[in-house]
Design a protein around this motif. Structure first.
Motif, PDB file in Angstrom:
ATOM      1  N   VAL A  17     -52.208 -55.199  51.561  1.00 31.50           N
ATOM      2  CA  VAL A  17     -52.246 -53.741  51.630  1.00 31.50           C
ATOM      3  C   VAL A  17     -51.667 -53.319  52.975  1.00 31.50           C
ATOM      4  N   LEU A  18     -50.629 -52.467  52.908  1.00 28.36           N
ATOM      5  CA  LEU A  18     -49.968 -51.974  54.118  1.00 28.36           C
ATOM      6  C   LEU A  18     -50.258 -50.492  54.273  1.00 28.36           C
ATOM      7  N   LYS A  19     -50.646 -50.075  55.489  1.00 29.61           N
ATOM      8  CA  LYS A  19     -50.849 -48.652  55.778  1.00 29.61           C
ATOM      9  C   LYS A  19     -49.600 -48.184  56.526  1.00 29.61           C
ATOM     10  N   VAL A  20     -48.931 -47.156  55.972  1.00 32.14           N
ATOM     11  CA  VAL A  20     -47.652 -46.694  56.508  1.00 32.14           C
ATOM     12  C   VAL A  20     -47.778 -45.267  57.014  1.00 32.14           C
ATOM     13  N   ASP A  21     -47.181 -45.018  58.187  1.00 28.79           N
ATOM     14  CA  ASP A  21     -47.114 -43.667  58.758  1.00 28.79           C
ATOM     15  C   ASP A  21     -45.841 -43.014  58.231  1.00 28.79           C
ATOM     16  N   PRO A  22     -45.950 -41.869  57.521  1.00 31.86           N
ATOM     17  CA  PRO A  22     -44.759 -41.257  56.920  1.00 31.86           C
ATOM     18  C   PRO A  22     -43.783 -40.670  57.943  1.00 31.86           C
TER      19      PRO A  22
END
Length: 105
Positions: A17-22
């Motif tokens: 699971v990757l958390k990405v900053d838009p």
């Protein structure tokens, strides 16, 4: 200006699971997938290794036995066609310079 929320992606290859900053389009955090244990304890792993060794030794012994008898089998296959006597008939072809051999059983 409204602040955009981070979003989560799941990696199709490893299921992490990757958390990405838009805004910056960068990965902020990474959570590796939980891999299930192969064995519950060390004794179970040792038993599995011993079973695998026994299976491998058994297959090897079968292979050695097959090789021991392979010579006998090949000898038998070789002798079978030679067991019947053959009549050879030689005739010469006058028009050509070669000699023909006919085998009659």
């Amino acid at each position: 200006m409204a602040k955009k929320n981070n979003f989560d992606l799941t990696c199709p290859c490893c299921s992490a699971v990757l958390k990405v900053d838009p805004e910056s389009q960068a990965v902020i955090s990474h959570v590796a997938p939980v891999k299930p244990k192969m064995f519950n304890d060390l004794d179970e792993a040792a038993r599995a290794m011993k079973e695998q060794d026994n299976r491998r030794d058994s297959i090897f012994r079968q292979s050695v036995e097959a090789q021991k008898h392979a010579g006998d089998l090949l000898e038998k296959k070789f002798r079978k066609p030679c067991a019947k006597p053959k009549k050879l008939q030689i005739r010469e072809d006058r028009s050509a310079t070669s000699t023909w051999i006919e085998i009659h059983r």
